[in-house]
Design a protein around this motif. Structure first.
Motif, PDB file in Angstrom:
ATOM      1  N   VAL A   4      -7.954   7.120  -0.207  1.00 47.95           N
ATOM      2  CA  VAL A   4      -9.104   6.330  -0.658  1.00 47.95           C
ATOM      3  C   VAL A   4      -8.866   5.817  -2.074  1.00 47.95           C
ATOM      4  N   ARG A  19     -16.959  -3.299   5.177  1.00 49.26           N
ATOM      5  CA  ARG A  19     -16.381  -2.210   4.387  1.00 49.26           C
ATOM      6  C   ARG A  19     -16.031  -0.982   5.226  1.00 49.26           C
ATOM      7  N   ARG A  56      -7.546  -2.685  -3.856  1.00 45.91           N
ATOM      8  CA  ARG A  56      -8.637  -3.655  -3.811  1.00 45.91           C
ATOM      9  C   ARG A  56      -8.938  -4.200  -5.212  1.00 45.91           C
ATOM     10  N   TRP A 103       0.842  -1.206   0.000  1.00 45.87           N
ATOM     11  CA  TRP A 103       0.000   0.000   0.000  1.00 45.87           C
ATOM     12  C   TRP A 103       0.873   1.250   0.000  1.00 45.87           C
ATOM     13  N   GLU A 160     -12.060  -0.151   5.282  1.00 47.40           N
ATOM     14  CA  GLU A 160     -11.391   0.608   4.228  1.00 47.40           C
ATOM     15  C   GLU A 160     -11.360   2.102   4.567  1.00 47.40           C
ATOM     16  N   ARG A 165      -8.988   2.659   7.873  1.00 43.12           N
ATOM     17  CA  ARG A 165      -7.526   2.672   7.698  1.00 43.12           C
ATOM     18  C   ARG A 165      -7.054   3.913   6.964  1.00 43.12           C
ATOM     19  N   CYS A 166      -7.868   4.407   6.020  1.00 39.81           N
ATOM     20  CA  CYS A 166      -7.509   5.658   5.337  1.00 39.81           C
ATOM     21  C   CYS A 166      -7.557   6.836   6.302  1.00 39.81           C
ATOM     22  N   GLY A 172      -8.061  -1.445  10.348  1.00 39.74           N
ATOM     23  CA  GLY A 172      -9.074  -1.545   9.305  1.00 39.74           C
ATOM     24  C   GLY A 172      -9.697  -2.937   9.254  1.00 39.74           C
ATOM     25  N   TYR A 173      -8.869  -3.966   9.339  1.00 44.88           N
ATOM     26  CA  TYR A 173      -9.380  -5.340   9.369  1.00 44.88           C
ATOM     27  C   TYR A 173     -10.275  -5.555  10.581  1.00 44.88           C
ATOM     28  N   MET A 215      -6.456   2.967  -1.987  1.00 46.92           N
ATOM     29  CA  MET A 215      -7.128   1.791  -1.426  1.00 46.92           C
ATOM     30  C   MET A 215      -8.004   1.113  -2.480  1.00 46.92           C
ATOM     31  N   ASN A 266     -13.601  -4.062  10.011  1.00 41.87           N
ATOM     32  CA  ASN A 266     -14.399  -4.857   9.071  1.00 41.87           C
ATOM     33  C   ASN A 266     -15.143  -5.995   9.762  1.00 41.87           C
TER      34      ASN A 266
END
Length: 340
Positions: free
Chosen positions: A121, A99, A128, A67, A102, A105-106, A90-91, A124, A94
């Motif tokens: 974004v 979602r 993805r 990333w 996402e 984490r941004c 972020g995980y 990301m 989720n």
């Protein structure tokens, strides 16, 4: 509808789907089948879960490094640890709401590294898209290499249901959907032109420009080879976790590379369908392993063992990252333009 209430309803809906799938699978199990599943859990070699989880940590780390490569063309090079922490939080998010991770984490990286969120974004979305392409390639390879084993399963359980859904929508429905999309796009264009000089319109254009710039960063990378290397390494690590996991149970220890590819391909779909993959992942893994002569109860137990190991790792690293982020950034200056 308040944002909090909307998020709560999403969480309940997706979690409910997962729990419903678990109930549908377990409600008709005989006493012997229930005992078989319990025995599989009792006799599993959980020591092998440790190296599998270590490979999971490596895959998450490489995802953070990859990333970061997408941000370099935009003039930003955040700390690798901050990027890793953001990915793990972020995980974790989720698991709560689909979602949400996402966006989370941004937002975290934008806060600690002073990088525009709209550009993050965009990167990301690009990342993805690459992963979706990898999953599609894996699916195609899996089916083509095992057309006699997996081809029928893919056609009956995935391709035909999609075709039926598409066919179920008549011509009039498709025309209506297209018309609504075109009307919405036209309305947006007209509103942007009509209120072109307002703060809201300027903010929307700026956001769209930043997101587009982030997406296009993948084409501006000078280190495309490294990006491809990290992408391949991430998916190889995913596969390795499954392959090592086979040795946790005596019944699955003899399975080979092709079976691992199938579990990774179809299991990944399960992780997308429901809240954190709960319910759907176990069922798809179970049905996949049945193709290789593994009893359904053993396949179901194996799906749970792999899912629990992956989920426990995300929860553990996610909470550690939440705690570590403020501590790390308190003692480390965040200069996103410097190499680390």
């Amino acid at each position: 509808m308040p944002k909090t209430l909307k998020s709560l309803l999403k969480f309940i809906c997706f979690l409910g789907i997962g729990l419903l799938l678990i109930w549908l699978v377990t409600k008709d199990l005989t006493t012997k089948e229930q005992e078989d599943i319990k025995n599989a859990f009792r006799h599993a070699n959980y020591w092998l879960v440790i190296p599998a989880m270590a490979l999971g940590v490596a895959s998450h780390w490489l995802r953070a490094v990859r990333w970061r490569l997408l941000m370099k063309p935009l003039g930003h090079q955040p700390h690798t640890l901050n990027t890793f922490f953001a990915v793990m939080v972020g995980y974790l998010a989720n698991l709560a709401i689909p979602r949400l991770g996402e966006v989370t984490r941004c937002g975290i990286l934008a806060r600690y590294e002073k990088i525009p969120a709209d550009k993050l974004v965009g990167t990301m979305i690009a990342e993805r898209a690459v992963d979706l392409l990898c999953l599609m390639l894996l699916m195609v390879m899996t089916v083509l290499l095992q057309i006699d084993i997996v081809g029928t399963f893919f056609a009956d359980r995935i391709w035909h249901p999609i075709q039926l859904k598409l066919a179920g929508a008549g011509t009039a429905q498709w025309i209506l959907v297209i018309a609504i999309l075109l009307a919405g796009l036209l309305l947006l264009v007209l509103l942007l032109r009509r209120f072109a000089r307002t703060k809201a319109a300027i903010a929307i254009r700026t956001l769209a420009k930043g997101v587009l710039e982030g997406i296009l960063s993948i084409g501006k990378m000078k280190q495309k080879g490294w990006f491809l290397f990290h992408t391949a390494a991430i998916w190889l690590l995913y596969f390795s976790q499954i392959y090592i996991g086979f040795y946790c149970l005596q019944e699955t220890a003899g399975l080979g590379i092709k079976a691992g590819m199938s579990v990774l391909a179809f299991g990944s779909i399960g992780m997308i369908v429901t809240q954190g993959g709960i319910g759907a992942y176990q069922i798809l893994v179970q049905q996949t392993l049945v193709l290789y002569g593994i009893h359904a109860t053993i396949g179901y137990a194996f799906g749970w063992i792999i899912w629990l190991a992956q989920t426990l790792l995300v929860v553990l690293l996610g909470f550690i990252s939440l705690i570590a982020l403020p501590l790390y950034n308190k003692s480390t200056p965040t200069t996103s333009a410097a190499e680390h």
